[in-house]
Design a protein around this motif. Structure first.
Motif, PDB file in Angstrom:
ATOM      1  N   ARG A  58      33.114  25.156  91.930  1.00 32.13           N
ATOM      2  CA  ARG A  58      32.121  24.079  91.862  1.00 32.13           C
ATOM      3  C   ARG A  58      32.443  23.091  90.750  1.00 32.13           C
ATOM      4  N   GLN A  59      32.908  23.594  89.602  1.00 34.40           N
ATOM      5  CA  GLN A  59      33.235  22.710  88.484  1.00 34.40           C
ATOM      6  C   GLN A  59      34.440  21.834  88.810  1.00 34.40           C
ATOM      7  N   ILE A  60      35.433  22.394  89.452  1.00 29.24           N
ATOM      8  CA  ILE A  60      36.612  21.608  89.827  1.00 29.24           C
ATOM      9  C   ILE A  60      36.222  20.531  90.832  1.00 29.24           C
ATOM     10  N   GLU A  61      35.363  20.905  91.772  1.00 29.64           N
ATOM     11  CA  GLU A  61      34.902  19.916  92.758  1.00 29.64           C
ATOM     12  C   GLU A  61      34.138  18.779  92.082  1.00 29.64           C
ATOM     13  N   ALA A  62      33.275  19.092  91.085  1.00 32.26           N
ATOM     14  CA  ALA A  62      32.532  18.062  90.357  1.00 32.26           C
ATOM     15  C   ALA A  62      33.461  17.187  89.519  1.00 32.26           C
ATOM     16  N   MET A  63      34.483  17.822  88.916  1.00 34.73           N
ATOM     17  CA  MET A  63      35.416  17.061  88.101  1.00 34.73           C
ATOM     18  C   MET A  63      36.239  16.105  88.965  1.00 34.73           C
ATOM     19  N   ASP A  64      36.648  16.558  90.141  1.00 38.68           N
ATOM     20  CA  ASP A  64      37.386  15.686  91.061  1.00 38.68           C
ATOM     21  C   ASP A  64      36.524  14.510  91.498  1.00 38.68           C
ATOM     22  N   THR A 129      36.171  20.784  79.971  1.00 43.64           N
ATOM     23  CA  THR A 129      35.990  21.909  79.026  1.00 43.64           C
ATOM     24  C   THR A 129      35.419  23.139  79.740  1.00 43.64           C
ATOM     25  N   GLN A 130      34.451  22.891  80.599  1.00 37.44           N
ATOM     26  CA  GLN A 130      33.846  23.994  81.339  1.00 37.44           C
ATOM     27  C   GLN A 130      34.857  24.685  82.265  1.00 37.44           C
ATOM     28  N   VAL A 131      35.715  23.842  82.881  1.00 40.54           N
ATOM     29  CA  VAL A 131      36.739  24.425  83.757  1.00 40.54           C
ATOM     30  C   VAL A 131      37.702  25.291  82.957  1.00 40.54           C
ATOM     31  N   ASP A 132      38.099  24.764  81.781  1.00 38.61           N
ATOM     32  CA  ASP A 132      39.007  25.564  80.937  1.00 38.61           C
ATOM     33  C   ASP A 132      38.360  26.883  80.537  1.00 38.61           C
ATOM     34  N   ASP A 133      37.079  26.821  80.172  1.00 37.28           N
ATOM     35  CA  ASP A 133      36.372  28.051  79.760  1.00 37.28           C
ATOM     36  C   ASP A 133      36.263  29.043  80.923  1.00 37.28           C
ATOM     37  N   LEU A 134      35.943  28.512  82.100  1.00 35.05           N
ATOM     38  CA  LEU A 134      35.846  29.406  83.268  1.00 35.05           C
ATOM     39  C   LEU A 134      37.187  30.022  83.621  1.00 35.05           C
ATOM     40  N   GLU A 135      38.242  29.231  83.520  1.00 38.87           N
ATOM     41  CA  GLU A 135      39.573  29.777  83.816  1.00 38.87           C
ATOM     42  C   GLU A 135      39.951  30.882  82.825  1.00 38.87           C
ATOM     43  N   ALA A 136      39.581  30.701  81.544  1.00 36.83           N
ATOM     44  CA  ALA A 136      39.881  31.736  80.542  1.00 36.83           C
ATOM     45  C   ALA A 136      39.072  33.008  80.819  1.00 36.83           C
TER      46      ALA A 136
END
Length: 380
Positions: A58-64, A129-136
């Motif tokens: 969902r975060q990647i979709e929002a960032m795109d 930032t949220q995507v990076d945190d979720l990926e970690a």
């Protein structure tokens, strides 16, 4: 004392196996509980993994979507991306120093454009930032999931091994209990057999003493009668000639004291019975000049009707020594065939003696086996 030691040893083994079984059952229960905890934790991590993957998507979709919004920084970023793509295409066609420098310059400009675009768009920066945190978090969760999966597999193997060991312990304990019961039954049977032999020996000793006492009484009575008899004139002295007392084998078939059937002799007179018993007592009182068998013999009593066997009883002839054997049993009147080894004797027992206790005496000291039997009441 040896039997007591044996039972003590068996009891110690059974108690030890019981404690081992109890300890094994407790350990298996604990390991199963630990396996359940690990499986529950693994299921929880797996659920968290799915949730993180959904959030990241969902975060990647929002960032795109945020990146797709038009702006000056966005136009600069698109131009930088186009220049970067062209530089890579030229380098792929001709790997010259100029094209390599052009690619490095395009990459640098793309990086700067991307930074300016992100700084100008605070929402995009937060999403990044949220995507990076979720990926970690997702990577960390994947490592935890892999470690727990390995722990669950190892715990399952451990529980399977303990279950098999517990089953083996239970089977071994069952075998030990069965062996203990078998040993106890065997010991009881041996004790009963020894008691039977003791009682038989005591009975035989009692009967022997009674016969000796009866013989002594008869001798004393005869002496008294001779002493009180009137004195007759002395007869001319004669040279005493030894007289031979006939053995029971030499009794004539017509005498009422015995009935003979082809070698088997049924005694019907108390005096004849007493002579036979005294003969055996005198023989057993002598030392044996050779080692005779002390193994019991088997007497088969086959009930016959019209020359056909209708039933059969088996007796154990107890070895007395000097090749003499004895057995006692209750009988029924009728025709019989008495069998000991290869020796067979037809015999008749009166119906009036049905239910009586009969005594059977076997003598194998001679060339041919000799069997004598009589109503036990005649020997008392």
């Amino acid at each position: 004392m040896q039997r007591n030691r044996l039972w003590s040893t068996i009891s110690v083994i059974v108690v030890a196996l019981f404690h081992i079984h109890a300890a094994g059952a407790q350990t298996l229960s604990q390991e199963r509980a630990r396996l359940a905890d690990l499986e529950a934790e693994l299921a929880q991590v797996e659920t968290e993994q799915g949730n993180l993957e959904e959030q990241l998507a969902r975060q990647i979709e929002a960032m795109d979507a945020e990146k797709a919004k038009p702006s000056a920084e966005r136009a600069e970023l698109d131009e930088a991306q186009q220049a970067l793509a062209e530089a890579r295409a030229h380098l792929a066609v001709e790997a010259s120093p100029a094209n390599q420098a052009r690619l490095k310059n395009a990459e640098f400009k793309h990086h700067l454009a991307e930074r300016r675009y992100e700084k100008s768009n605070q929402s995009l920066a937060e999403l990044s930032t949220q995507v990076d945190d979720l990926e970690a978090r997702l990577a960390q969760n994947q490592q935890r999931f892999a470690a727990l999966s390995a722990s669950v597999d190892a715990q399952r193997s451990k529980v399977a091994g303990l279950s098999r060991q517990q089953q083996l312990n239970e089977e071994r304990a069952q075998r030990e209990r069965q062996q203990q019961a078998l040993d106890r039954s065997r010991a009881d049977a041996e004790a009963k057999q020894r008691e039977i032999e003791r009682l038989q020996a005591a009975l035989a000793d009692k009967q022997r003493r009674e016969r000796e006492a009866a013989a002594a009484t008869a001798t004393a009575a005869a002496s008294t009668a001779r002493a009180t008899a009137p004195v007759k004139a002395a007869a001319p002295a004669k040279v005493a000639t030894p007289t031979r007392v006939a053995s029971l084998d030499e009794l004539p078939a017509a005498t009422p004291a015995a009935e003979r059937t082809d070698g088997a002799l049924r005694l019907t007179d108390r005096a004849a019975v007493q002579r036979e018993l005294q003969r055996i007592d005198a023989l057993l009182a002598q030392g044996e000049d050779r080692k005779t068998s002390r193994v019991n013999r088997i007497l088969h009593m086959k009930r016959m009707e019209k020359d056909k066997e209708v039933s059969k009883d088996t007796l154990s002839l107890r070895a007395l020594g000097h090749d003499q054997y004895r057995a006692e049993t209750k009988v029924s009147g009728g025709s019989y065939e008495l069998v000991v080894g290869f020796n067979k004797w037809p015999a008749e027992i009166p119906t009036t003696d049905s239910g009586a206790n009969y005594v059977f005496l076997l003598d194998t000291s001679g060339p041919a086996a000799r069997l004598v039997f009589f109503n036990g009441a005649l020997g008392q």
